[in-house]
Design a protein around this motif. Structure first.
Motif, PDB file in Angstrom:
ATOM      1  N   SER A 281       0.845  -1.211   0.000  1.00 38.62           N
ATOM      2  CA  SER A 281       0.000   0.000   0.000  1.00 38.62           C
ATOM      3  C   SER A 281       0.874   1.252   0.000  1.00 38.62           C
ATOM      4  N   LEU A 282       1.992   1.183   0.710  1.00 38.42           N
ATOM      5  CA  LEU A 282       2.935   2.311   0.707  1.00 38.42           C
ATOM      6  C   LEU A 282       3.553   2.491  -0.694  1.00 38.42           C
ATOM      7  N   VAL A 283       3.909   1.386  -1.327  1.00 37.84           N
ATOM      8  CA  VAL A 283       4.444   1.446  -2.694  1.00 37.84           C
ATOM      9  C   VAL A 283       3.417   2.130  -3.609  1.00 37.84           C
ATOM     10  N   GLN A 284       2.146   1.742  -3.444  1.00 40.08           N
ATOM     11  CA  GLN A 284       1.088   2.340  -4.273  1.00 40.08           C
ATOM     12  C   GLN A 284       0.971   3.840  -4.014  1.00 40.08           C
ATOM     13  N   ARG A 285       1.059   4.222  -2.743  1.00 43.65           N
ATOM     14  CA  ARG A 285       0.961   5.647  -2.388  1.00 43.65           C
ATOM     15  C   ARG A 285       2.077   6.447  -3.077  1.00 43.65           C
ATOM     16  N   LEU A 286       3.273   5.879  -3.087  1.00 46.19           N
ATOM     17  CA  LEU A 286       4.409   6.563  -3.734  1.00 46.19           C
ATOM     18  C   LEU A 286       4.201   6.665  -5.245  1.00 46.19           C
ATOM     19  N   VAL A 287       3.715   5.585  -5.847  1.00 41.23           N
ATOM     20  CA  VAL A 287       3.448   5.607  -7.295  1.00 41.23           C
ATOM     21  C   VAL A 287       2.358   6.639  -7.604  1.00 41.23           C
ATOM     22  N   ASP A 288       1.329   6.686  -6.776  1.00 39.41           N
ATOM     23  CA  ASP A 288       0.245   7.648  -7.009  1.00 39.41           C
ATOM     24  C   ASP A 288       0.740   9.093  -6.886  1.00 39.41           C
ATOM     25  N   LEU A 326       5.350  -4.985  -9.886  1.00 40.47           N
ATOM     26  CA  LEU A 326       4.104  -4.885 -10.657  1.00 40.47           C
ATOM     27  C   LEU A 326       3.461  -3.512 -10.481  1.00 40.47           C
ATOM     28  N   ILE A 327       3.501  -3.003  -9.249  1.00 41.33           N
ATOM     29  CA  ILE A 327       2.883  -1.691  -8.993  1.00 41.33           C
ATOM     30  C   ILE A 327       3.746  -0.578  -9.586  1.00 41.33           C
ATOM     31  N   ASP A 328       5.058  -0.693  -9.391  1.00 46.48           N
ATOM     32  CA  ASP A 328       5.967   0.385  -9.801  1.00 46.48           C
ATOM     33  C   ASP A 328       6.115   0.475 -11.318  1.00 46.48           C
ATOM     34  N   TYR A 329       6.132  -0.669 -12.011  1.00 52.77           N
ATOM     35  CA  TYR A 329       6.496  -0.651 -13.444  1.00 52.77           C
ATOM     36  C   TYR A 329       5.476  -1.279 -14.386  1.00 52.77           C
ATOM     37  N   CYS A 330       4.458  -1.974 -13.846  1.00 56.83           N
ATOM     38  CA  CYS A 330       3.553  -2.705 -14.750  1.00 56.83           C
ATOM     39  C   CYS A 330       2.106  -2.226 -14.655  1.00 56.83           C
ATOM     40  N   GLY A 331       1.848  -1.165 -13.922  1.00 60.22           N
ATOM     41  CA  GLY A 331       0.503  -0.599 -13.869  1.00 60.22           C
ATOM     42  C   GLY A 331      -0.510  -1.394 -13.063  1.00 60.22           C
ATOM     43  N   VAL A 332      -0.066  -2.414 -12.321  1.00 63.27           N
ATOM     44  CA  VAL A 332      -1.000  -3.156 -11.452  1.00 63.27           C
ATOM     45  C   VAL A 332      -1.249  -2.317 -10.195  1.00 63.27           C
ATOM     46  N   ARG A 333      -2.486  -2.321  -9.704  1.00 60.72           N
ATOM     47  CA  ARG A 333      -2.778  -1.558  -8.490  1.00 60.72           C
ATOM     48  C   ARG A 333      -2.909  -2.514  -7.300  1.00 60.72           C
ATOM     49  N   VAL A 334      -2.554  -1.997  -6.121  1.00 59.68           N
ATOM     50  CA  VAL A 334      -2.609  -2.852  -4.934  1.00 59.68           C
ATOM     51  C   VAL A 334      -4.036  -3.354  -4.696  1.00 59.68           C
ATOM     52  N   ASP A 335      -5.032  -2.543  -5.052  1.00 60.16           N
ATOM     53  CA  ASP A 335      -6.410  -2.982  -4.817  1.00 60.16           C
ATOM     54  C   ASP A 335      -6.849  -4.076  -5.793  1.00 60.16           C
ATOM     55  N   ALA A 336      -6.040  -4.336  -6.833  1.00 60.40           N
ATOM     56  CA  ALA A 336      -6.345  -5.473  -7.729  1.00 60.40           C
ATOM     57  C   ALA A 336      -5.739  -6.764  -7.190  1.00 60.40           C
ATOM     58  N   MET A 337      -4.863  -6.645  -6.193  1.00 58.54           N
ATOM     59  CA  MET A 337      -4.241  -7.841  -5.605  1.00 58.54           C
ATOM     60  C   MET A 337      -5.129  -8.354  -4.475  1.00 58.54           C
ATOM     61  N   ARG A 338      -4.924  -9.621  -4.112  1.00 54.71           N
ATOM     62  CA  ARG A 338      -5.675 -10.149  -2.961  1.00 54.71           C
ATOM     63  C   ARG A 338      -4.697 -10.608  -1.893  1.00 54.71           C
ATOM     64  N   PHE A 339      -5.122 -10.453  -0.638  1.00 50.99           N
ATOM     65  CA  PHE A 339      -4.256 -10.742   0.518  1.00 50.99           C
ATOM     66  C   PHE A 339      -4.999 -11.657   1.483  1.00 50.99           C
ATOM     67  N   ASP A 340      -4.253 -12.488   2.247  1.00 50.81           N
ATOM     68  CA  ASP A 340      -4.914 -13.338   3.251  1.00 50.81           C
ATOM     69  C   ASP A 340      -5.063 -12.569   4.566  1.00 50.81           C
ATOM     70  N   ASN A 341      -5.528 -13.250   5.607  1.00 49.75           N
ATOM     71  CA  ASN A 341      -5.805 -12.504   6.835  1.00 49.75           C
ATOM     72  C   ASN A 341      -4.551 -12.117   7.626  1.00 49.75           C
ATOM     73  N   HIS A 342      -3.354 -12.530   7.159  1.00 52.97           N
ATOM     74  CA  HIS A 342      -2.099 -11.997   7.708  1.00 52.97           C
ATOM     75  C   HIS A 342      -1.544 -10.894   6.809  1.00 52.97           C
ATOM     76  N   VAL A 345       0.317 -11.679   0.256  1.00 52.73           N
ATOM     77  CA  VAL A 345      -0.224 -11.679  -1.110  1.00 52.73           C
ATOM     78  C   VAL A 345      -0.641 -13.098  -1.491  1.00 52.73           C
ATOM     79  N   ILE A 346      -1.882 -13.236  -1.961  1.00 54.56           N
ATOM     80  CA  ILE A 346      -2.300 -14.549  -2.481  1.00 54.56           C
ATOM     81  C   ILE A 346      -2.693 -14.470  -3.964  1.00 54.56           C
ATOM     82  N   ASP A 347      -2.806 -13.254  -4.485  1.00 59.60           N
ATOM     83  CA  ASP A 347      -3.118 -13.092  -5.913  1.00 59.60           C
ATOM     84  C   ASP A 347      -2.547 -11.738  -6.345  1.00 59.60           C
ATOM     85  N   TYR A 348      -1.761 -11.760  -7.420  1.00 60.94           N
ATOM     86  CA  TYR A 348      -1.070 -10.531  -7.850  1.00 60.94           C
ATOM     87  C   TYR A 348      -1.903  -9.663  -8.796  1.00 60.94           C
TER      88      TYR A 348
END
Ligand code: SF4
Length: 418
Positions: A281-288, A326-342, A345-348
């Motif tokens: 999420s921090l990486v995304q904030r910096l990219v934004d 992926l966030i920094d160079y490939c245009g993927v957003r953190v909100d498109a990824m999925r995370f487990d309860n810890h 990352v479980i889906d990029y």
């Protein structure tokens, strides 16, 4: 001399029943101890009072010479080998492309960051010029000698970038300007661009603007901690240190305004107790904001207040490395990824075939940092083995080969689709 060091502190291994991430509760730094009055502020060095004499290799003696910026700077072992002021070889690398210069004073950095080998509490046991930092020694070299060598090499210089790293010291702002001017007086900043790794605690917006006006190309902030809680625990009151999350963000925002898109960023250390969701999420904030993130894998630096803690498990690190790329160079957003309860990352958020291609390209797993002359996503600053031993590489300071990629895939637990 070599940048390789025998190290015993390996990451915990998930397959042996340990968690595959460094949890917040585990990553508690030790409290700093008391420092005898006569050792404070470089007391031992100053009482010796020996005059500086050329290049100083750490551990040559106990009472280090009174070396001080801007006349002297320290540089990584890799940079010293590449510059030719120190003999040595680097495992699987011929050179480093970034000449990283670190301001130096007998009294050292006045901050006390828990993960750092340069921290103030080490006054009790080690003179500043002899302290290990990101796993290697940092020789001290006269600035005039550095400029002379690089200017003489001209177009043949191996360096794609120069970086001035500030430390927390009352003279740090003025001396950064002096070092920058001594460089640009002889070396064209468009031939070897300059980065500043800043120390926001002592800086004002006008300092950021001044460095830009004097020819600096990229400005970075060593945020290091991924959350305000970890920042406070490792760099603030938790370890009797003076840094504040708020001030770091103020200077980062100043850098965004003054240096502009793609020309500012932040360093982040992964595995100090944040979740993977926190750091991405921090990486995304910096990219934004228009900036980039440069990442280290936490390694328990010998002599630091966190040297008893586990290095970041490689599976956690690889997931974050891949997500960050992926966030920094490939245009993927953190909100498109999925995370487990810890927060793992479980889906990029990317089709499998595309993800496979990015993993196989290997760039995501190389050392991140300011770009050199090869490509925007290939760092000049490869910092060989700054965040791991070469026997279990975290950040690859070279292009990973097929065998390396196979190991990375095992760490990621991502098999290639057939
Ligand atoms: S300010 Fe930088 S050099 Fe000083 S202790 Fe903190 S991380 Fe280390």
């Amino acid at each position: 001399m070599s940048c390789l060091k025998p190290e015993g502190r390996e990451p915990l291994l998930a397959k042996h029943g340990a968690p595959d991430f460094n949890a917040f509760d585990v990553m508690q730094p030790r409290a700093p101890g008391a420092i005898p009055a006569e050792l404070k502020n470089g007391g031992r060095v100053k009482s010796n009072g020996a005059a500086p004499a050329g290049v100083y290799l750490p551990n040559n003696n106990i009472l280090t010479p009174a070396m001080r910026s801007p006349d002297y700077v320290q540089m990584s072992t890799a940079a010293a080998i590449t510059l030719g002021v120190m003999p040595g070889k680097m495992h699987r690398c011929s050179c480093t492309r970034c000449l990283n210069l670190l301001l130096t004073y007998p009294e050292g950095c006045r901050a006390n960051c828990a993960y750092c080998g340069l921290a103030r509490h080490r006054e009790a046991e080690r003179d500043y010029a002899d302290r290990n930092f990101i796993r290697v020694d940092w020789p001290a070299v006269p600035m005039a000698e550095i400029v002379e060598i690089v200017a003489k090499d001209g177009d043949k210089s191996p360096f794609h970038r120069m970086c001035i790293s500030m430390i927390t010291h009352p003279n740090s702002d003025a001396d950064t300007v002096s070092v920058l001017k001594r460089w640009t007086d002889r070396i064209d900043p468009s031939a070897i661009p300059i980065s500043i790794l800043s120390n926001p605690t002592t800086m004002a917006r006008s300092d950021v603007a001044n460095l830009h006006d004097l020819g600096a190309d990229i400005f970075t902030v060593a945020l290091d901690a991924a959350t305000p809680e970890i920042f406070e625990r490792t760099r603030g009151k938790g370890v009797q240190s003076q840094h504040s999350w708020k001030k770091y963000w103020e200077i980062l925002e100043d850098a965004r305004d003054i240096f502009g898109p793609q020309k500012f960023g932040a360093h982040i250390i992964v595995g100090m107790g944040e979740s993977e969701h926190d750091v991405l999420s921090l990486v995304q904030r910096l990219v934004d904001m228009g900036g980039h993130s440069h990442m280290f894998c936490f390694f328990p630096e010998s002599g630091s207040l966190m040297d008893h803690l586990p290095a970041t498990p490689r599976d956690q690190w690889r997931r974050v490395q891949l997500g960050r790329y992926l966030i920094d160079y490939c245009g993927v957003r953190v909100d498109a990824m999925r995370f487990d309860n810890h927060g793992r990352v479980i889906d990029y958020g990317m089709p499998k075939a595309e993800l496979d291609a990015i993993i196989d390209a290997g760039i995501a797993f190389r050392t991140s940092g300011c770009p050199g002359k090869f490509a925007d996503d290939i760092s000049a600053c490869d910092r060989p083995y700054g965040d791991s031993p070469p026997s279990n590489i975290a950040s690859y300071p070279f292009q990973p080969n097929k065998k390396d990629i196979a190991k990375i895939r095992t760490q990621l637990a991502i098999r290639k689709a057939h």
